[in-house]
Design a protein around this motif. Structure first.
Motif, PDB file in Angstrom:
ATOM      1  N   MET A   1      -5.093   1.084  -0.991  1.00  0.00           N
ATOM      2  CA  MET A   1      -4.171   0.664  -2.040  1.00  0.00           C
ATOM      3  C   MET A   1      -4.913   0.534  -3.363  1.00  0.00           C
ATOM      4  O   MET A   1      -4.442   0.992  -4.412  1.00  0.00           O
ATOM      5  CB  MET A   1      -3.493  -0.658  -1.671  1.00  0.00           C
ATOM      6  CG  MET A   1      -2.415  -1.097  -2.668  1.00  0.00           C
ATOM      7  SD  MET A   1      -3.055  -2.012  -4.070  1.00  0.00           S
ATOM      8  CE  MET A   1      -3.234  -3.635  -3.353  1.00  0.00           C
TER       9      MET A   1
ATOM     10  N   ARG B   1       0.802  -1.221   0.000  1.00  0.00           N
ATOM     11  CA  ARG B   1       0.000   0.000   0.000  1.00  0.00           C
ATOM     12  C   ARG B   1       0.834   1.270   0.000  1.00  0.00           C
ATOM     13  O   ARG B   1       0.607   2.185  -0.810  1.00  0.00           O
ATOM     14  CB  ARG B   1      -0.952  -0.023   1.208  1.00  0.00           C
ATOM     15  CG  ARG B   1      -1.994   1.115   1.228  1.00  0.00           C
ATOM     16  CD  ARG B   1      -1.519   2.359   1.948  1.00  0.00           C
ATOM     17  NE  ARG B   1      -0.944   2.052   3.225  1.00  0.00           N
ATOM     18  CZ  ARG B   1      -0.133   2.875   3.888  1.00  0.00           C
ATOM     19  NH1 ARG B   1       0.200   4.053   3.366  1.00  0.00           N
ATOM     20  NH2 ARG B   1       0.361   2.538   5.063  1.00  0.00           N
TER      21      ARG B   1
ATOM     22  N   CYS C   1       0.743   3.854  -3.229  1.00  0.00           N
ATOM     23  CA  CYS C   1       0.173   5.203  -3.107  1.00  0.00           C
ATOM     24  C   CYS C   1       1.228   6.284  -3.324  1.00  0.00           C
ATOM     25  O   CYS C   1       0.945   7.326  -3.922  1.00  0.00           O
ATOM     26  CB  CYS C   1      -0.515   5.361  -1.756  1.00  0.00           C
ATOM     27  SG  CYS C   1      -2.008   4.335  -1.608  1.00  0.00           S
TER      28      CYS C   1
END
Length: 389
Positions: free
Chosen positions: A36, A12, A16
């Motif tokens: 995510m 994640r 990002c």
């Protein structure tokens, strides 16, 4: 370079960060958290049988997942748990450190030997066959696994034997050869986050590590997040040690060095040659985009401002909240999570096992006291609204 695939236990933070940097991000991981998925162009969830160990995953299974995207990737990046990923026959470039160097730093026994050869302080480390010369208490930990969830302090041979039996009968099925035994040392857990090219390492931040925090987890040594920055008189010493280690191994991109700050000074414990859990707090505290800097480092570039001391704009904290019991994520729980500043967001209906992470809570501010106070309040608010399964 636009289409990038990240493969890891949890991707994640990298996905990002890469999305914010303007890349088309794709993921293969074990969670596929909601945040995510919002950042990724596409994702696949990898749920192997038994313990999550990349070495137990057939490369053909990964290759099948990679090809299922139908995308010509400009790069594949191994993340947490996949640092030594090998993809024989892959037609895509893998941005990865030298496997021989990775094996030295990911195996805690070998890494301790290397620290000794460099005359750096380190906890005395033993194999099971060498324990006759060891003194209790000892820290028992997996040789290669991270996260601290299986780390324990044992005070006698009987306690050690009982814990080994528990590990062997547990879902992880760890064997004696999978474990290392270290002299137990007390102190403050900390880390240094770096970016590096083969011939230069630069410190991004010095971080406090949250380990075994009672209101976040019942596991005494579980990783519970970070606070950035850590203001300590040992910051320069830690920075110098970390940069020396990363340069010694010729690591490229984003890396972290874990420390224990003892009464005698900082002791390096391990190197993480990958995106670290501190990625959120370092980016929030410094304004950096670590994913972009990781990509640039593989091109041989380091930003000019990295050649000076780290500059912090604010405090940032991330706290990983673990389930105290087997828990179902209900609509009420999701509403509580959505009301707070969170990351690693589960889905309604998910079942979270006892001692597994539920979500992460984020806070920023001008003092450590303020950010940690806000985080503790948010954790209590969410925990009160969780449903025991």
């Amino acid at each position: 370079m636009k289409n990038v695939l990240v493969i890891g236990f949890s991707t994640r933070n990298a996905i990002c960060s890469g999305c914010r940097a303007g890349y088309n991000m794709y993921a293969i991981d074990a969670f596929c958290d909601q945040d995510m998925l919002r950042c990724a162009a596409d994702a696949r969830r990898l749920v192997p049988e038994g313990r999550f160990d990349s070495k137990l995953i057939d490369p053909s299974v990964l290759m099948e997942a990679i090809e299922s995207f139908g995308v010509d990737f400009d790069a594949i990046i191994p993340a947490s748990g996949f640092e030594t990923l090998e993809l024989p026959g892959s037609r895509y470039p893998v941005l990865q450190n030298n496997l021989a160097a990775l094996e030295k730093v990911t195996d805690k026994s070998r890494f301790a030997e290397l620290l000794g050869s460099m005359d750096m302080p380190h906890p005395q480390t033993y194999s099971y066959s060498e324990l006759d010369s060891a003194s209790f208490p000892l820290m028992v930990k997996p040789a290669c696994a991270g996260g601290g969830i299986f780390n324990r302090v044992v005070h006698s041979q009987e306690e050690l034997d009982n814990y080994i039996l528990r590990l062997q009968s547990d879902q992880m099925h760890l064997e004696i050869d999978d474990m290392v035994f270290q002299q137990y040392m007390s102190g403050m857990p900390a880390s240094v986050s770096l970016i590096s090219t083969p011939d230069r390492a630069c410190t991004l931040a010095v971080n406090e590590q949250l380990i075994g925090v009672p209101w976040l987890t019942r596991l005494p040594f579980a990783y519970c997040g970070n606070v950035t920055p850590l203001l300590t008189p040992y910051a320069n010493q830690m920075k110098n040690i970390a940069e020396e280690l990363i340069t010694e191994f010729g690591l490229i991109g984003s890396s972290g060095v874990d420390f224990l700050i003892t009464d005698d000074g900082p002791v390096p414990l391990e190197v993480n040659a990958r995106f670290q859990g501190s990625m959120d707090t370092v980016e929030l505290a410094t304004g950096a985009n670590i994913f972009e800097e990781h990509m640039q480092a593989f091109e041989g570039h380091i930003l000019q401002e990295r050649l000076t001391e780290p500059v912090y704009r604010q405090y940032a904290a991330r706290a990983v909240m673990y389930a105290e019991q087997r828990t179902r994520i209900t609509e009420q729980a999701m509403d509580a999570i959505d009301r707070k500043q969170t990351a690693d967001i589960p889905r309604t209906g998910d079942i979270i096992g006892e001692n597994e992470p539920v979500t992460s809570v984020i806070s920023t501010g001008h003092t450590r006291k303020n950010v940690m106070g806000e985080i503790e309040q948010s954790v209590m608010f969410i925990r009160q609204r969780l449903n025991v399964e």
